[in-house]
Design a protein around this motif. Structure first.
Motif, PDB file in Angstrom:
ATOM      1  N   CYS A  13       0.848  -1.181   0.000  1.00  0.00           N
ATOM      2  CA  CYS A  13       0.000   0.000   0.000  1.00  0.00           C
ATOM      3  C   CYS A  13       0.890   1.240   0.000  1.00  0.00           C
ATOM      4  O   CYS A  13       2.065   1.171   0.367  1.00  0.00           O
ATOM      5  CB  CYS A  13      -0.891   0.034   1.248  1.00  0.00           C
ATOM      6  SG  CYS A  13      -2.122  -1.273   1.287  1.00  0.00           S
ATOM      7  N   SER A  14       0.310   2.350  -0.386  1.00  0.00           N
ATOM      8  CA  SER A  14       1.026   3.619  -0.346  1.00  0.00           C
ATOM      9  C   SER A  14       0.384   4.515   0.692  1.00  0.00           C
ATOM     10  O   SER A  14      -0.817   4.411   0.967  1.00  0.00           O
ATOM     11  CB  SER A  14       0.951   4.308  -1.711  1.00  0.00           C
ATOM     12  OG  SER A  14       1.550   3.510  -2.692  1.00  0.00           O
ATOM     13  N   ILE A  15       1.197   5.399   1.240  1.00  0.00           N
ATOM     14  CA  ILE A  15       0.647   6.400   2.156  1.00  0.00           C
ATOM     15  C   ILE A  15      -0.407   7.176   1.391  1.00  0.00           C
ATOM     16  O   ILE A  15      -0.202   7.564   0.248  1.00  0.00           O
ATOM     17  CB  ILE A  15       1.760   7.323   2.681  1.00  0.00           C
ATOM     18  CG1 ILE A  15       2.710   6.514   3.561  1.00  0.00           C
ATOM     19  CG2 ILE A  15       1.186   8.510   3.435  1.00  0.00           C
ATOM     20  CD1 ILE A  15       3.941   7.255   4.016  1.00  0.00           C
ATOM     21  N   THR A  89      -2.639  -2.618   8.477  1.00  0.00           N
ATOM     22  CA  THR A  89      -1.762  -2.004   7.485  1.00  0.00           C
ATOM     23  C   THR A  89      -1.364  -0.647   8.035  1.00  0.00           C
ATOM     24  O   THR A  89      -2.141   0.307   7.987  1.00  0.00           O
ATOM     25  CB  THR A  89      -2.467  -1.903   6.114  1.00  0.00           C
ATOM     26  OG1 THR A  89      -2.873  -3.226   5.723  1.00  0.00           O
ATOM     27  CG2 THR A  89      -1.531  -1.333   5.062  1.00  0.00           C
ATOM     28  N   HIS A  90      -0.167  -0.608   8.600  1.00  0.00           N
ATOM     29  CA  HIS A  90       0.298   0.589   9.312  1.00  0.00           C
ATOM     30  C   HIS A  90       0.328   1.835   8.419  1.00  0.00           C
ATOM     31  O   HIS A  90      -0.012   2.925   8.878  1.00  0.00           O
ATOM     32  CB  HIS A  90       1.676   0.339   9.928  1.00  0.00           C
ATOM     33  CG  HIS A  90       1.656  -0.724  10.977  1.00  0.00           C
ATOM     34  ND1 HIS A  90       1.146  -0.521  12.238  1.00  0.00           N
ATOM     35  CD2 HIS A  90       2.060  -2.022  10.943  1.00  0.00           C
ATOM     36  CE1 HIS A  90       1.243  -1.633  12.944  1.00  0.00           C
ATOM     37  NE2 HIS A  90       1.787  -2.561  12.183  1.00  0.00           N
TER      38      HIS A  90
END
Length: 109
Positions: A13-15, A89-90
């Motif tokens: 994932c992306s920020i 998902t941090h």
């Protein structure tokens, strides 16, 4: 859908990506084992029980290898005869499809 999920690979994932909403989370919960629980729509958690520390440690090591291969790492609490596994998902501060992929794959261990 369960087989599809279990055969998928985690995708980073992306920020700024959006976490799953409550309805999507509940759809995924219909697929994974009933022993997984969702905490505040941001964490997926399950407790695995074993007959001794050695078996719990072996499971933990296998899960660590799986996490490395998938590039998606759980929080793991190991104690005598018990392993608590939590996925989130941090980067997005919530749950993503990756968390449910890993839950399915963890159940197969």
């Amino acid at each position: 859908m369960a087989v599809e999920l279990e055969n998928k690979k985690c995708v980073p994932c992306s920020i700024g990506d959006t976490p799953l909403n409550h309805n999507d989370i509940m759809s995924f919960m219909d697929i994974v084992s009933d022993e997984w629980e969702v905490i505040n729509d941001v964490k997926l958690q399950r407790t695995f029980k074993f007959k001794n520390f050695k078996d719990a440690l072996e499971f933990t090591n296998n899960l660590g290898n799986l996490a490395e291969n998938e590039g998606h790492h759980p929080d793991i609490m190991l104690s005598w005869g018990k392993v608590v596994v939590s996925f989130t998902t941090h980067k997005i501060h919530g749950l993503s499809e990756n968390d449910f992929i890993m839950a399915m794959k963890t159940d197969k261990l």
